[in-house]
Design an enzyme around this catalytic site. Structure first.
Site, PDB file in Angstrom:
ATOM      1  CB  ALA A  18      -0.917   0.004   1.217  1.00 47.04           C
ATOM      2  CD  GLN A  70      -3.233  -7.601  -1.824  1.00 46.23           C
ATOM      3  OE1 GLN A  70      -3.096  -6.580  -1.153  1.00 46.23           O
ATOM      4  NE2 GLN A  70      -2.422  -8.647  -1.724  1.00 46.23           N
ATOM      5  CB  CYS A 100      -2.562  -6.344   4.875  1.00 46.03           C
ATOM      6  SG  CYS A 100      -2.172  -4.684   5.496  1.00 46.03           S
ATOM      7  N   GLY A 201       9.346 -12.745   2.043  1.00 53.88           N
ATOM      8  CA  GLY A 201       9.916 -12.408   3.346  1.00 53.88           C
ATOM      9  C   GLY A 201      11.427 -12.354   3.329  1.00 53.88           C
TER      10      GLY A 201
END
Length: 332
Positions: A18, A70, A100, A201
């Site tokens: 975002a 998304q 999220c 990650g």
């Protein structure tokens, strides 16, 4: 890796972030080697679809295929409608956000908070898959917290519901972005599924990318924060995985060209006033490894016009290329 009819080559994906993975940044990362770039999280609430923010997030005109969008929300029918709306506006892949960790998202029981209700997860996934003819993917975390690592159960629900590819961030929601990513959990999920699994990650270098692929057996990698200020990481990783050799670091001239192109794209996409402000964080990321980073940001953040922002940035990199200390005392 294949997502429905779409080959993802190379199998490197810009993770949705975002406020970061807007259209200019997606296009830049695709140009620099990403096989897929997922949009920022778009709301499932139809009352917000025509706000300025949502219209920017749903703008895919001229964007290279495949276009992955998304969506986020908590109600199966609302998300099904959102999926249809985005497909009608150019989405070729729908991605559902259940990863999220942001508090404002989780407090509304969206994002990774959904992992606390496996029955609701199943209803959402089934509703969205039924609603559209394009492939649907899902992003999750390993669980809500250390005591509730149900990523494997959610993954199996997703596969049964018709999800065609799964992205797993190797942390629980409680970890946010701290600690070490659980590559063993991603490996466990990958070994249990028939659909492609993407690992996410702490992938911040070509060597780390190779390690994560070996450790997890994943079909693709998602790269998020490491691409901020370093969008060429995709071509670096792709080259290393294909050849075993490291590409030389981009020259200052290369970085200057990439950054100025990015700035122009932001100004054109958002308009001067908003584009200048959105560009400031990207300028900071590009310069973050330079010793004069703080001074550069202090000056360039005072630029109120596109012309001033471009000029200050050009002068900064021109000085670096010339081997002199950038003059950063002049106001914008």
């Amino acid at each position: 890796m294949q997502i429905g009819p779409h080959p993802i080559t190379p199998a490197l994906v810009l993770a949705p972030m975002a406020g970061v993975t807007d259209k200019p940044f997606r296009q830049l990362c695709k140009r620099l080697g990403a096989g897929l770039a997922v949009s920022e999280m778009t709301t499932g609430n139809p009352l917000l679809w025509h706000t300025r923010k949502s219209l920017h997030r749903m703008d895919h005109i001229g964007e290279p295929a495949p276009i992955s969008v998304q969506i986020a929300g908590t109600e199966p029918q609302v998300l099904a409608d959102a999926a249809r709306h985005n497909v009608d506006h150019g989405a070729q892949i729908i991605d559902i956000n259940m990863g999220c960790p942001a508090k404002k998202v989780c407090n509304a029981w969206a994002g990774s908070a959904l992992m606390r209700d496996e029955a609701l997860v199943a209803r959402i996934l089934e509703a969205v898959v039924r609603a559209v003819e394009v492939p649907v993917t899902l992003k999750i975390r390993t669980g809500w917290n250390a005591e509730n690592r149900n990523g494997l159960r959610i993954a199996r629900i997703a596969e049964s519901a018709g999800i065609v590819a799964l992205a797993v961030h190797g942390r629980t929601r409680d970890q946010q972005y701290t600690g070490v990513a659980e590559y063993d959990t991603i490996a466990e999920i990958k070994s249990a599924l028939r659909i492609p699994v993407m690992a996410n990650g702490d992938i911040d270098s070509p060597h780390k990318a190779a390690f994560v692929l070996q450790a997890t057996g994943a079909d693709a990698l998602l790269i998020g924060r490491a691409a901020q200020g370093r969008p060429w990481i995709f071509r670096e990783i792709s080259h290393y995985l294909a050849t075993g050799d490291l590409l030389p670091a981009p020259t200052l001239g290369d970085v200057r060209e990439i950054l100025l192109s990015h700035l122009h794209a932001l100004h054109d996409f958002y308009g001067e006033h908003q584009g200048v402000r959105i560009a400031r964080k990207h300028l900071g990321w590009y310069a973050k490894d330079r010793p004069e980073n703080a001074a550069f940001r202090a000056v360039v953040n005072r630029a109120e016009s596109a012309e001033a922002q471009i000029r200050l940035t050009s002068d900064y990199f021109d000085a670096l290329i010339a081997g002199v200390v950038p003059e950063l005392s002049v106001a914008a």
